[in-house]
Motif scaffolding. Structure first.
Motif, PDB file in Angstrom:
ATOM      1  N   SER A  84       1.545   7.451  -4.850  1.00 14.85           N
ATOM      2  CA  SER A  84       0.920   7.859  -6.100  1.00 14.85           C
ATOM      3  C   SER A  84      -0.059   9.006  -5.869  1.00 14.85           C
ATOM      4  O   SER A  84      -0.071   9.993  -6.611  1.00 14.85           O
ATOM      5  CB  SER A  84       0.207   6.670  -6.745  1.00 14.85           C
ATOM      6  N   VAL A  85      -0.874   8.887  -4.834  1.00 13.40           N
ATOM      7  CA  VAL A  85      -1.846   9.937  -4.517  1.00 13.40           C
ATOM      8  C   VAL A  85      -1.110  11.225  -4.139  1.00 13.40           C
ATOM      9  O   VAL A  85      -1.487  12.320  -4.574  1.00 13.40           O
ATOM     10  CB  VAL A  85      -2.795   9.488  -3.394  1.00 13.40           C
ATOM     11  N   LEU A  86      -0.047  11.113  -3.364  1.00 13.61           N
ATOM     12  CA  LEU A  86       0.741  12.291  -2.984  1.00 13.61           C
ATOM     13  C   LEU A  86       1.358  12.980  -4.194  1.00 13.61           C
ATOM     14  O   LEU A  86       1.395  14.205  -4.279  1.00 13.61           O
ATOM     15  CB  LEU A  86       1.870  11.894  -2.025  1.00 13.61           C
ATOM     16  N   VAL A  97      -2.285  12.142   2.726  1.00 14.04           N
ATOM     17  CA  VAL A  97      -3.286  11.281   2.111  1.00 14.04           C
ATOM     18  C   VAL A  97      -4.227  10.783   3.199  1.00 14.04           C
ATOM     19  O   VAL A  97      -3.779  10.368   4.272  1.00 14.04           O
ATOM     20  CB  VAL A  97      -2.633  10.069   1.408  1.00 14.04           C
ATOM     21  N   MET A  98      -5.505  10.844   2.906  1.00 12.86           N
ATOM     22  CA  MET A  98      -6.499  10.287   3.809  1.00 12.86           C
ATOM     23  C   MET A  98      -6.947   8.954   3.210  1.00 12.86           C
ATOM     24  O   MET A  98      -7.393   8.911   2.054  1.00 12.86           O
ATOM     25  CB  MET A  98      -7.698  11.224   3.954  1.00 12.86           C
ATOM     26  N   TYR A 106      -5.145  14.946   0.891  1.00 11.82           N
ATOM     27  CA  TYR A 106      -5.612  15.847   1.947  1.00 11.82           C
ATOM     28  C   TYR A 106      -4.963  17.195   1.668  1.00 11.82           C
ATOM     29  O   TYR A 106      -3.737  17.300   1.649  1.00 11.82           O
ATOM     30  CB  TYR A 106      -5.204  15.291   3.314  1.00 11.82           C
ATOM     31  N   ARG A 107      -5.776  18.198   1.396  1.00 13.94           N
ATOM     32  CA  ARG A 107      -5.265  19.491   0.934  1.00 13.94           C
ATOM     33  C   ARG A 107      -5.536  20.612   1.935  1.00 13.94           C
ATOM     34  O   ARG A 107      -6.523  20.562   2.669  1.00 13.94           O
ATOM     35  CB  ARG A 107      -5.908  19.858  -0.398  1.00 13.94           C
ATOM     36  N   TYR A 132       0.773  -1.237   0.000  1.00 15.55           N
ATOM     37  CA  TYR A 132       0.000   0.000   0.000  1.00 15.55           C
ATOM     38  C   TYR A 132       0.810   1.296   0.000  1.00 15.55           C
ATOM     39  O   TYR A 132       0.269   2.344  -0.354  1.00 15.55           O
ATOM     40  CB  TYR A 132      -1.017  -0.007   1.143  1.00 15.55           C
ATOM     41  N   LEU A 133       2.094   1.265   0.334  1.00 14.22           N
ATOM     42  CA  LEU A 133       2.898   2.485   0.263  1.00 14.22           C
ATOM     43  C   LEU A 133       2.950   3.042  -1.159  1.00 14.22           C
ATOM     44  O   LEU A 133       2.800   4.258  -1.353  1.00 14.22           O
ATOM     45  CB  LEU A 133       4.301   2.264   0.825  1.00 14.22           C
ATOM     46  N   PRO A 134       3.118   2.209  -2.194  1.00 12.88           N
ATOM     47  CA  PRO A 134       3.100   2.754  -3.565  1.00 12.88           C
ATOM     48  C   PRO A 134       1.783   3.461  -3.917  1.00 12.88           C
ATOM     49  O   PRO A 134       1.780   4.452  -4.635  1.00 12.88           O
ATOM     50  CB  PRO A 134       3.318   1.524  -4.447  1.00 12.88           C
TER      51      PRO A 134
END
Length: 84
Positions: free
Chosen positions: A35-37, A80-81, A70-71, A29-31
Motif C-alpha cells: 500500500s505504501v509503495l 519502504v522504510m 523511501y524516495r 504486513y506485506l499488504p
C-alpha cells in the motif's frame, strides 16, 4: 529485542529480507508495505496485534510501526522504510 521475541539472532535479521527471515509476518504486513509503495502515503500502526512464533511457541504481542515511502532526490519511491 525483536530477534529474541521471534527466536532468531540479530545476525539472522540484519541485512536480510524481512519475509525471508520472519515468513510468518508476511500475510499480515506485506499488504501494508505494498500500500505504501503504491500510493506513497505513510502508514502508522499502533497496538497492532501480532503473533510472534519462537521455537514452536506462539506469543501474542502488539506492535507499533511506522511505514514510510523511501524516495530518491526526484521524489520517486524506491522502497519502504519500516520502523517497529
Amino acid at each position: 529485542a525483536y530477534a529474541k521475541l521471534v527466536g532468531r539472532t540479530p545476525e539472522q535479521l540484519l541485512g536480510n529480507p524481512l519475509f525471508q527471515v520472519v515468513p510468518e509476518s508476511e500475510a499480515q504486513y506485506l499488504p501494508v508495505l505494498k500500500s505504501v509503495l503504491q500510493n506513497g502515503q505513510p502508514v502508522f500502526l499502533y497496538e497492532s496485534p501480532y503473533t510472534a512464533t519462537a521455537e514452536g511457541h506462539k506469543t501474542e504481542v502488539f506492535l507499533h510501526a511506522t511505514c514510510q515511502p523511501y524516495r530518491d532526490a526526484g521524489g520517486n519511491i524506491l522502497g519502504v522504510m519500516a520502523i517497529l
